[in-house]
Motif scaffolding. Structure first.
Motif, PDB file in Angstrom:
ATOM      1  N   UNK A  78      30.239   6.666   3.210  1.00  0.00           N
ATOM      2  CA  UNK A  78      30.038   5.296   2.737  1.00  0.00           C
ATOM      3  C   UNK A  78      31.360   4.595   2.478  1.00  0.00           C
ATOM      4  N   UNK A  79      31.256   3.301   2.191  1.00  0.00           N
ATOM      5  CA  UNK A  79      32.407   2.547   1.743  1.00  0.00           C
ATOM      6  C   UNK A  79      32.684   2.802   0.274  1.00  0.00           C
ATOM      7  N   UNK A  80      33.781   2.206  -0.222  1.00  0.00           N
ATOM      8  CA  UNK A  80      34.111   2.394  -1.629  1.00  0.00           C
ATOM      9  C   UNK A  80      35.566   2.149  -1.969  1.00  0.00           C
ATOM     10  N   UNK A  81      36.370   1.627  -1.017  1.00  0.00           N
ATOM     11  CA  UNK A  81      37.773   1.326  -1.319  1.00  0.00           C
ATOM     12  C   UNK A  81      38.542   2.566  -1.738  1.00  0.00           C
ATOM     13  N   UNK A  82      39.277   2.440  -2.831  1.00  0.00           N
ATOM     14  CA  UNK A  82      40.086   3.563  -3.301  1.00  0.00           C
ATOM     15  C   UNK A  82      39.229   4.769  -3.689  1.00  0.00           C
ATOM     16  N   UNK A  83      37.940   4.543  -3.940  1.00  0.00           N
ATOM     17  CA  UNK A  83      37.044   5.648  -4.284  1.00  0.00           C
ATOM     18  C   UNK A  83      36.874   6.629  -3.133  1.00  0.00           C
TER      19      UNK A  83
ATOM     20  N   UNK B 218      20.391  17.876  10.500  1.00  0.00           N
ATOM     21  CA  UNK B 218      20.884  17.932   9.129  1.00  0.00           C
ATOM     22  C   UNK B 218      21.776  16.716   8.884  1.00  0.00           C
ATOM     23  N   UNK B 219      21.337  15.862   7.987  1.00  0.00           N
ATOM     24  CA  UNK B 219      22.064  14.634   7.671  1.00  0.00           C
ATOM     25  C   UNK B 219      22.710  14.778   6.294  1.00  0.00           C
ATOM     26  N   UNK B 220      24.024  14.643   6.249  1.00  0.00           N
ATOM     27  CA  UNK B 220      24.776  14.742   5.005  1.00  0.00           C
ATOM     28  C   UNK B 220      25.402  13.375   4.712  1.00  0.00           C
ATOM     29  N   UNK B 221      25.233  12.893   3.495  1.00  0.00           N
ATOM     30  CA  UNK B 221      25.787  11.595   3.095  1.00  0.00           C
ATOM     31  C   UNK B 221      26.748  11.801   1.927  1.00  0.00           C
ATOM     32  N   UNK B 222      27.951  11.272   2.071  1.00  0.00           N
ATOM     33  CA  UNK B 222      28.911  11.265   0.968  1.00  0.00           C
ATOM     34  C   UNK B 222      29.078   9.820   0.523  1.00  0.00           C
ATOM     35  N   UNK B 223      28.615   9.541  -0.702  1.00  0.00           N
ATOM     36  CA  UNK B 223      28.721   8.195  -1.258  1.00  0.00           C
ATOM     37  C   UNK B 223      30.058   8.050  -1.992  1.00  0.00           C
ATOM     38  N   UNK B 224      30.942   7.262  -1.421  1.00  0.00           N
ATOM     39  CA  UNK B 224      32.254   7.040  -2.012  1.00  0.00           C
ATOM     40  C   UNK B 224      32.243   5.959  -3.093  1.00  0.00           C
ATOM     41  N   UNK B 225      31.072   5.449  -3.396  1.00  0.00           N
ATOM     42  CA  UNK B 225      30.971   4.396  -4.393  1.00  0.00           C
ATOM     43  C   UNK B 225      29.886   4.766  -5.391  1.00  0.00           C
ATOM     44  N   UNK B 226      30.046   4.341  -6.636  1.00  0.00           N
ATOM     45  CA  UNK B 226      29.001   4.638  -7.618  1.00  0.00           C
ATOM     46  C   UNK B 226      27.754   3.817  -7.322  1.00  0.00           C
ATOM     47  N   UNK B 227      26.626   4.379  -7.722  1.00  0.00           N
ATOM     48  CA  UNK B 227      25.345   3.786  -7.363  1.00  0.00           C
ATOM     49  C   UNK B 227      24.976   2.574  -8.206  1.00  0.00           C
ATOM     50  N   UNK B 228      25.624   2.400  -9.365  1.00  0.00           N
ATOM     51  CA  UNK B 228      25.286   1.302 -10.263  1.00  0.00           C
ATOM     52  C   UNK B 228      26.557   0.648 -10.789  1.00  0.00           C
ATOM     53  N   UNK B 229      26.478  -0.654 -10.990  1.00  0.00           N
ATOM     54  CA  UNK B 229      27.596  -1.360 -11.617  1.00  0.00           C
ATOM     55  C   UNK B 229      27.735  -0.892 -13.058  1.00  0.00           C
ATOM     56  N   UNK B 230      28.939  -0.939 -13.604  1.00  0.00           N
ATOM     57  CA  UNK B 230      29.101  -0.536 -15.007  1.00  0.00           C
ATOM     58  C   UNK B 230      28.360  -1.500 -15.931  1.00  0.00           C
ATOM     59  N   UNK B 231      27.862  -1.015 -17.061  1.00  0.00           N
ATOM     60  CA  UNK B 231      27.205  -1.925 -18.010  1.00  0.00           C
ATOM     61  C   UNK B 231      28.190  -2.967 -18.534  1.00  0.00           C
ATOM     62  N   UNK B 232      27.686  -4.135 -18.813  1.00  0.00           N
ATOM     63  CA  UNK B 232      28.547  -5.232 -19.255  1.00  0.00           C
ATOM     64  C   UNK B 232      27.744  -6.155 -20.178  1.00  0.00           C
TER      65      UNK B 232
END
Length: 391
Positions: A68-73, A272-286
């Motif tokens: 996945x995407x995620x910039x510096x992550x 076999x499908x492997x997914x690496x999520x480089x971004x967190x799934x939820x925005x931080x609470x605010x």
């Protein structure tokens, strides 16, 4: 006056204005038809190459990696890949197909080659990103009209270097074995996602190298920060706008794949499908002010993007179940590695490239991949993930 002109030359040469050929809505509508045909051709090619890989492998298994995407992550993903490769039990497979979006597109070539050296190389690239890759602020962006606010000269050079030299030969050899590498971009003119097979663009010529580097740059062009990239006369940017994971094959594509495999005498094939999520799934609470219109608008845009992550994974899970239950001869297994959403609250999380934070994520990914819990339950857009890390 003459001195001013001389000084202006290197300043304005540092980041060129992005130009586009003249077009019309009518032409774009025609281009949309051509893009649909090209996308269908790409998917047909992916299916045929997967069939050939299945025949060569002979073990009724195909391995697919989605980054996945995620910039510096992306440092999390590089650490995870390195740790996964180092396992003696359930080691990282030799992938038949790798897809990448945004920062995942940068990782994808190294994941496809899949050697310890390749994974060490991409880790080193991320490790020095803050110093040698991170774009600098283009203080004259308001004059240059590039569509971004940064100078990408260092980033451009890094793209060429990353797919050049001896590593380029390794990629070409992988492509010759019908192992595939696809990345995603977003076509701003047509308002669609596009997938690109780098095996079709990267060859031994300078033209192939430049085309591939251009596609990688387009795939990682964060809107409003990086200048967009003109690809075949259209404005392109980060593929994560459309989907932060390049899913690529539809239910109908899997049906076509099953038919072609059956024609080769192959049934009961496991994908076999492997997914690496480089971004967190939820925005931080605010804490949001209900009377602040600007804040409400900004928060809405943030939530729209973050909601992509769990929803995309749910779509992929539903697709895997549907194929397994309804497409004779195919069984799809899905495994997902996610980044702890609590890390979105860390001081360096909001930076473009923060060395200490990236090192922290690299260590996290490596440790996770070496642990007994490297694969995660799918997150939900309607539930915040549990707190596993105290701040």
């Amino acid at each position: 006056m003459k001195m001013v002109r001389l000084l202006a030359i290197p300043l304005f040469a540092a980041c060129a204005v992005v130009h586009r050929p003249a077009t019309t809505i009518e032409q774009l509508q025609r281009d949309g038809i051509a893009a649909r045909i090209a996308e269908r051709s790409t998917r047909d090619s992916v299916i045929e190459r997967l069939v050939r890989r299945a025949v060569v492998r002979g073990d009724k298994t195909l391995d697919v990696l989605m980054l996945s995407g995620g910039g510096q992550n992306g440092a999390f993903g590089t650490g995870f890949l390195r740790g996964w490769h180092a396992r003696t039990d359930s080691p990282m497979p030799r992938f038949d197909l790798v897809t990448g979006v945004s920062t995942g597109a940068l990782q994808a070539p190294y994941a496809l080659v899949g050697t310890a050296k390749a994974l060490d190389t991409i880790t080193a690239i991320y490790g020095r990103a803050a110093e040698s890759i991170a774009p600098s602020i283009d203080w004259l962006f308001w004059l240059r009209k590039t569509g971004g606010v940064v100078n990408t000269k260092k980033f451009d050079r890094a793209l060429h270097e990353s797919i050049g030299g001896a590593f380029r030969g390794e990629l070409v050899r992988a492509f010759a074995e019908d192992r595939q590498l696809l990345i995603g971009t977003s076509d701003f003119d047509l308002a669609i996602g596009r997938s690109w097979s780098l095996g079709e663009s990267l060859d031994t010529t300078s033209t192939g190298l430049n085309r591939t580097a251009m596609l990688l740059k387009a795939a990682t062009a964060i809107p409003g920060i990086f200048p967009p990239v003109m690809v075949d006369g259209h404005v392109h940017g980060d593929g994560g706008i459309v989907s932060n994971v390049l899913l690529l094959l539809t239910f109908e594509d899997y049906q076509q794949l099953a038919r072609r495999l059956a024609e080769k005498g192959l049934t009961d094939v496991t994908i076999r499908v492997f997914v690496i999520m480089n971004f967190w799934s939820h925005a931080p609470p605010e804490v949001i002010s209900p009377s602040n219109r600007k804040q409400i608008t900004a928060r809405s845009n943030t939530m729209l993007f973050f909601a992509h992550q769990p929803q995309t994974l749910e779509d992929l899970s539903n697709l895997a179940r549907a194929v397994t239950s309804q497409v004779r001869g195919l069984h799809v297994e899905l495994k997902v590695a996610t980044l702890d959403a609590q890390f979105a609250l860390e001081p360096g999380a909001s930076k473009l490239f923060e060395h200490a934070f990236m090192q922290q994520l690299d260590n996290l990914g490596y440790t996770k991949a070496r642990s007994t819990s490297l694969w995660d339950k799918l997150p939900s857009a309607y539930e915040r993930p549990p707190i596993t890390k105290e701040r």
